[in-house]
Design a protein around this motif. Structure first.
Motif, PDB file in Angstrom:
ATOM      1  N   ILE A 124     -17.013   7.600  -0.876  1.00  0.00           N
ATOM      2  CA  ILE A 124     -17.456   6.334  -1.250  1.00  0.00           C
ATOM      3  C   ILE A 124     -15.554   5.608  -0.184  1.00  0.00           C
ATOM      4  O   ILE A 124     -14.954   5.897  -1.262  1.00  0.00           O
ATOM      5  N   VAL A 125     -15.513   4.786  -0.286  1.00  0.00           N
ATOM      6  CA  VAL A 125     -14.566   3.955  -0.062  1.00  0.00           C
ATOM      7  C   VAL A 125     -14.240   2.974  -0.972  1.00  0.00           C
ATOM      8  O   VAL A 125     -14.875   2.456  -0.853  1.00  0.00           O
ATOM      9  N   ALA A 126     -13.472   2.934  -1.834  1.00  0.00           N
ATOM     10  CA  ALA A 126     -12.958   2.772  -3.054  1.00  0.00           C
ATOM     11  C   ALA A 126     -11.788   1.192  -2.655  1.00  0.00           C
ATOM     12  O   ALA A 126     -12.178  -0.085  -3.451  1.00  0.00           O
ATOM     13  N   VAL A 127     -11.023   1.778  -1.883  1.00  0.00           N
ATOM     14  CA  VAL A 127     -10.192   0.175  -1.405  1.00  0.00           C
ATOM     15  C   VAL A 127     -10.058   0.739   0.414  1.00  0.00           C
ATOM     16  O   VAL A 127      -9.870   1.523   0.858  1.00  0.00           O
ATOM     17  N   ASP A 128     -10.418  -0.488   1.661  1.00  0.00           N
ATOM     18  CA  ASP A 128     -10.186  -0.811   2.460  1.00  0.00           C
ATOM     19  C   ASP A 128      -9.860  -1.232   3.700  1.00  0.00           C
ATOM     20  O   ASP A 128      -9.956  -3.041   3.736  1.00  0.00           O
TER      21      ASP A 128
END
Lengths: 360, 271
Positions: A58-62
């Motif tokens: 899961i990419v929480a901050v990209d």
């Protein structure tokens, strides 16, 4: 792999007190072993040769880049789960970035985390970050020591922040007897104990009544006036509008826009609504449309009792403005009783940028 | 050092805000050994004829003193181990772990403070226990108090190291109960708190010899009940010290690794 190695990020320049460059955080969402086993058994029974469920990333901050300068409030505006708190946790060294770089007062959060923390005052979301079985004063004494405030200076420093946050009268009561607003003020008092140049405020007004929220916002403006760099997360658009010099709209971990609130709203000139109140009934809005091609009639109401027609108009592009409408209205010889313009809100900006409402 | 002192002071203050703690402090040291003492009395027979067999195995006929020293040490070291082991968990549960860890204070300093608070609590427990046992059971140690203090200090050191190991594991698995029962069970059965370990089968004795509590209990019993001197306890003291050094090194390494893992997983605040 370290964030530095993965990101290949160069030196951070500029005069930002809080700086993030291409900051990314990925979390692995594990599939429970029981689910895997169940899926495998089910697959065998049904003759399905498909694979068992695998862990997801899961990419929480990209790839977030931002910079907060002294005396500036930068607001992170986004709905729950947008990545605001993860970003704050990375900047405050609680979560290690997957890649990218974060620097606080010139200290890299990975290379010199203690030095970075010493420059930061952090207010986390929620009210459980204090010791409820200690008094407000005892909490502040304790945290002042952790923040390396010299022992002799602690009583005066504690007294000063208690006074500033209006907590002196209740300082010797247990925190469990405080209201939510008082606990939030105590959290802010704690963040100010060591007089930090940078503040991270995660949803500072969440759960506060309007009066307490307003008092806290005024305090944030005072702190800004003292030259502190403040990064503030919120999902209250009015708060972002009121407090922030710039607002970064964050959605699904990405910053989709970052500008002053006025500039962000200016991007949505087409969302500006013009409300016109005309004397008499039976006006044909199409006559106005014929003169201004990109004008659309959002609504038209007739109040027979007051003999008034109310029109809500908008332009489909941002080329025309209020004076164009008024010129046409006067040219038509209409009697204008009232005229107002409703500017787009940050919520309108958010919807336009992300396709969904802030509270979705 | 300042962080350690601040944490120790804070933990003691919070403990004092729960006054019912003192009830447990007064009652438990007397109740816990009572069951073993009466069980021993029942087994010894009406005239104490079974005590000869016990003396042949344990080296003393004072089974009351034998049990009291075992249970007291078990309580003191167990409480130090678990209070320190569950300290980070407690901070997670309170919601204050992140607030502590965003400060620039050393995390080991903070843990050391928690350890110091637990040791102080354990020593209070020991003091109260010894007074109660003297008054109610007539327990009067025979040997050197200084030697007993040295052995106790070494035992506490080994327990602090183990506490650090468990604090790390708790941060990792986010659950304490299973480990509490496992290790408490191991200590209760294998360390010989109420019987000499050589009554157990050889494989159980081997496990007992791998526990620092076994050496702590044996040596302190020897000093207190039989008046042993340094020569008789130095091997046990060395074993306890080695356990302490190894468990401290292991605890520090494990804590660093788990703390990094928790930051990577973003699980510091999760419980």
């Amino acid at each position: 792999m370290s964030a530095r190695a993965a990101g290949g990020i160069g030196p951070v320049s500029g005069d930002g007190v809080i700086v993030a460059r291409d900051l990314t955080k990925r979390f692995r969402r594990k599939v429970a072993r029981s689910s895997r086993l169940l899926q495998r058994l089910r697959g065998r029974r049904e003759g399905d040769s498909g694979g068992t469920p695998r862990d997801e990333w899961i990419v929480a901050v990209d790839s977030v880049s931002l910079e907060v300068r002294p005396g500036e409030v930068l607001g992170l505006l986004g709905p729950n789960g947008a990545g605001k708190s993860t970003l704050i946790r990375m900047l405050s060294t609680l979560v290690e970035p997957s890649s990218g770089r974060a620097v606080i007062c010139g200290h890299d959060v990975l290379e010199a985390p203690a030095a970075a923390r010493a420059c930061l005052g952090v207010v986390m979301a929620g009210e459980r970050h204090l010791y409820w079985k200690l008094t407000g004063r005892e909490n502040l004494h304790y945290f002042a020591t952790l923040y390396h405030v010299p022992a002799r200076a602690i009583p005066d420093r504690v007294e000063a922040v208690l006074e500033r946050l209006g907590l002196t009268a209740r300082a010797d009561e247990l925190v469990e007897r405080y209201s939510t607003g008082m606990r939030q003020r105590l959290s802010l008092a704690r963040a100010l104990l060591h007089d930090p140049p940078a503040l991270l405020l995660d949803e500072p007004t969440l759960g506060l009544d309007p009066q307490a929220a307003r008092a806290l916002r005024e305090l944030v403006l005072e702190l800004k006036a003292e030259g502190r760099a403040i990064l503030l997360t919120t999902h209250y658009m009015e708060e972002a509008d009121f407090l922030c010099d710039r607002v970064a709209i964050i959605d699904h971990g990405r910053i989709v826009a970052c500008d002053t609130p006025a500039q962000l709203k200016r991007r949505l000139a087409a969302h500006r609504l013009f409300r016109l109140e005309l004397a008499g009934l039976g006006h044909d809005p199409e006559r106005l449309r014929a003169r201004l091609g990109d004008l659309s009639v959002v609504s038209a109401q007739e109040d027979a009792e007051a003999s008034v027609t109310r029109l809500t108009l908008a332009f489909s592009n941002g080329r025309h403005d209020a004076s164009d409408i008024l010129q046409v209205v006067f040219a038509e010889g209409l009697h204008v009783l009232g005229f107002s313009v409703k500017e787009p809100t940050l919520e309108d900006v958010f919807i336009a940028m992300t396709g969904r409402a802030l509270r979705d | 050092m300042r962080a350690a002192w601040a944490v120790a002071r804070k933990e003691l203050l919070i403990m004092l805000r729960y006054p019912t703690w003192s009830v447990g402090l007064l009652v438990w040291p007397v109740l816990f050994p009572a069951g073993y003492v009466f069980f021993g009395r029942a087994l010894a027979g009406p005239a104490g004829e079974g005590l000869a067999a016990f003396e042949a195995r344990a080296g003393t006929a004072d089974y009351v003193g034998y049990v009291l020293l075992g249970t007291t040490l078990w309580m003191v070291l167990n409480s130090a181990l678990w209070m320190l082991g569950s300290h980070l968990r407690m901070e997670q549960w309170r919601g204050t772990l992140e607030a502590n860890w965003v400060s620039p204070a050393s995390r080991f300093g903070m843990l050391a403070g928690a350890g110091a608070a637990q040791v102080l609590q354990s020593l209070t427990l020991l003091g109260v226990t010894l007074i109660e046992l003297r008054l109610l059971y007539g327990l009067a140690p025979r040997g050197s108090l200084a030697l007993m203090a040295v052995l106790l200090a070494l035992s506490v050191l080994s327990v602090v190291g183990l506490g650090l190991v468990f604090a790390s594991l708790v941060l990792w698995v986010r659950e304490t109960e299973a480990m509490v029962f496992l290790v408490r069970g191991l200590f209760t059965v294998f360390a010989g708190i109420t019987f000499p370990i050589d009554v157990m089968p050889p494989w159980m004795q081997a496990i007992g010899r791998a526990l620092p509590l076994t050496y702590a209990i044996r040596s302190l019993r020897g000093v207190a009940l039989a008046g042993w001197g340094w020569d008789q306890v130095k091997v046990d003291a060395l074993a306890i010290a080695c356990f302490g050094i190894v468990s401290l090194a292991l605890g520090i390494g494990l804590f660093r690794a788990v703390e990094r893992m928790a930051r990577q997983m973003g699980s510091l605040a999760q419980y």
